[in-house]
Structure formats: structure tokens, C-alpha cells
Design a protein around this motif. Structure first.
Motif: not given
Ligand code: GLN
Length: 278
Positions: A1-3, A147-150, A160-163, A232-237
Motif C-alpha cells: 500500500m505504501m509502495f 517526504q521523510s519520516v522523523i 512506513i507501515d509501522d506508522l 525508507t522514504q515516504y514520497a518523492e516530489e
């Protein structure tokens, strides 16, 4: 899903870039021969310098709307707003014969300020999205964002799935906010006016993670104890300047200036000056 999110975003970016540049990809623009569309725009930009006919809110000025809490794209050094976007605006202003004036406001207000004629251009590490394109025009892109996750160093969040089901802090109306609200549910997303308020909430244990652009993330993590960025990166923009749909002359002039600034290496050297870690 996150992929799926990553794939979808990458696709939007590619599609957006292709549409924006007319032909060729935005990453080609440093090559010597500008794309066909860019050449036309460059010519009109040159014409504008000679005749000073680029229409702006205040004659002779390029009023830039930004949110100056987004290092290294825009931030305060004393009372002055500096950073990548400030320098790019300055370089564009020079090409077009316009004096840059920077107005600091909430990120959430930038598109409205530009579309209602209070400012000429929004430069704010702003991501091109189809939703925003309904209200505003975007220039050709000049940088890539992620988009990164801190999380805290001792966090059990590793992917990302752990979020899922966690409290996620974001900056209001940014793409981090839009994607996270979409993927993890509005009720799990805590929205802050400034990115650093979200990061503060994380270090105080009020949220479990913060989703934010990678460059400010690096800057926040280096200045705050006990935080880290997930691999892991969340999104590229793609980042671009926004300009009113009513001012296509300015849009063409800005794209012309950007094409020249990419071709002569100015944009890359501004990016290199501020972005140390890739
Ligand atoms: N790139 C993100 C967006 O456009 C965040 C920009 C910002 O906070 N200045 O939504």
C-alpha cells in the motif's frame, strides 16, 4: 500500500514535469541546448529585460511569498530571509529586471496570496500537485524533494507501515499532511503551523513521528537531541514556483529565466551551496 504511494507520486512527478516543460525532462535542462518550449520562454524573458514589460503586482518589483521556516530553502538569518528560494528569486529578479521583495506568511496562505494578486510568485519548496494546479500555475521544476519520516531514536517505528495507528505530526497543508491524512486517517494526523512545532511535539512525546520534507528534516534532526530519520522514504516530489493563472506572461518570463539559470549552472550552484548531504 505504501509502495503504491511512492509509485503514484513518482508518476505524478514525471507526468507533471513532462507537461510543464512541454518536451524533454526537467532534469535535462542543464544540458546546453534548452528544450524547444524553454527557448521560446527564454526569448520572451530577454525581451522583458529590455522593455521591462513583465506585469507584476507593483511595477519593477517581484513580490515573493514564502514561509521562512523551511531550511535550507528559506529561513531567517537575523532579520533577513535567506536560502535556496531567496537566491533563486534574486537570480530570476536580476534576469527580469525586477527587485525582489520577500513576504513571510503561513505556508497555507501562499497560494491564496499569489492567486489574489497580493504577491507575484510563491517560492517555498512547494511541491507540484494536481490539486494545487487547479488553483495556481506552476513554473518548471527546479529541485526534487522527498517526504521523510522523523522518529525518536528509541522508536519502534522502523518502516512506513509501522506508522499505522500512530500519531503523526505534520505541517498544515503541506504534502506531508495531505498524504498522511490520506494514508493513515485524518484522526491520526496532528497538524502544526510550523514544521519545527511538529518536531518539538515529537521530542516531547506528543506525537510518534513527523512526516516532512527531507532537507528541513535533516536540519531539525541535527539541531534536536534524540531524533533520527527513517531510511525508507515516504514520497518523492518536485518543487516549483507558483504564479497566478492570470499572469501567464510572468510565468513565461520566469520559465525563461529558470531555463537560462539551469543551463548556465546557477541553479545547481545555489543548490550545492545549501544542500550538503544528498
Ligand atoms: N514540499 C511541501 C509542500 O509543498 C512542504 C513545503 C513547505 O513546508 N514549505 O507541501
Amino acid at each position: 500500500m505504501m509502495f503504491k504511494r511512492l509509485a503514484a507520486m513518482a508518476m505524478t512527478a514525471v507526468l507533471g514535469a513532462a507537461l510543464l516543460t512541454g518536451c524533454g525532462s526537467s532534469t535535462d535542462s542543464t544540458s546546453e541546448a534548452p528544450a524547444e518550449g524553454a527557448t521560446t520562454a527564454a526569448e520572451s524573458a530577454t525581451g522583458a529585460v529590455a522593455t521591462s514589460t513583465v506585469p507584476t503586482v507593483t511595477e519593477g518589483k517581484l513580490i515573493m511569498a514564502t514561509n521562512a521556516y523551511f531550511p535550507p530553502y528559506e529561513y531567517y538569518e537575523g532579520s533577513e530571509i535567506v536560502g535556496i528560494d531567496a537566491e533563486i528569486a534574486e537570480a530570476i529578479g536580476e534576469k527580469l529586471g525586477l527587485e525582489v521583495e520577500i513576504q513571510d506568511m503561513e505556508f497555507d496562505s501562499i497560494i491564496t496570496a499569489v492567486s489574489t494578486g497580493k504577491a507575484d510568485i510563491g517560492l517555498a519548496g512547494m511541491t507540484v500537485t494536481p490539486e494545487r494546479e487547479k488553483n495556481i500555475n506552476f513554473s518548471d521544476t527546479y529541485a526534487t524533494g522527498i517526504q521523510s519520516v522523523i522518529v525518536t531514536e528509541d522508536s519502534d517505528i522502523q518502516s512506513i507501515d509501522d506508522l499505522q495507528g500512530k500519531k503523526i505530526g505534520v505541517q498544515l497543508s503541506t504534502t506531508g499532511d495531505l498524504y498522511a491524512s490520506d494514508d493513515f486517517g485524518e484522526e491520526n494526523v496532528e497538524k502544526f503551523n510550523k514544521g519545527n512545532d511538529a518536531v518539538m511535539a515529537l521530542s516531547q512525546g506528543k506525537v510518534d513521528a513527523v512526516i516532512i520534507d527531507n532537507q528541513p528534516a535533516l536540519s531539525y534532526v541535527s539541531s534536536t537531541q534524540g531524533l533520527k530519520i527513517l531510511d525508507t522514504q515516504y514520497a518523492e516530489e518536485e518543487y516549483a514556483a507558483c504564479i497566478s493563472k492570470d499572469n501567464t506572461e510572468l510565468l513565461d518570463a520566469v520559465n525563461g529565466a529558470l531555463a537560462e539559470l539551469k543551463a548556465d549552472g546557477t541553479i545547481q550552484s545555489i543548490l550545492d551551496k545549501y544542500i550538503v548531504t544528498e
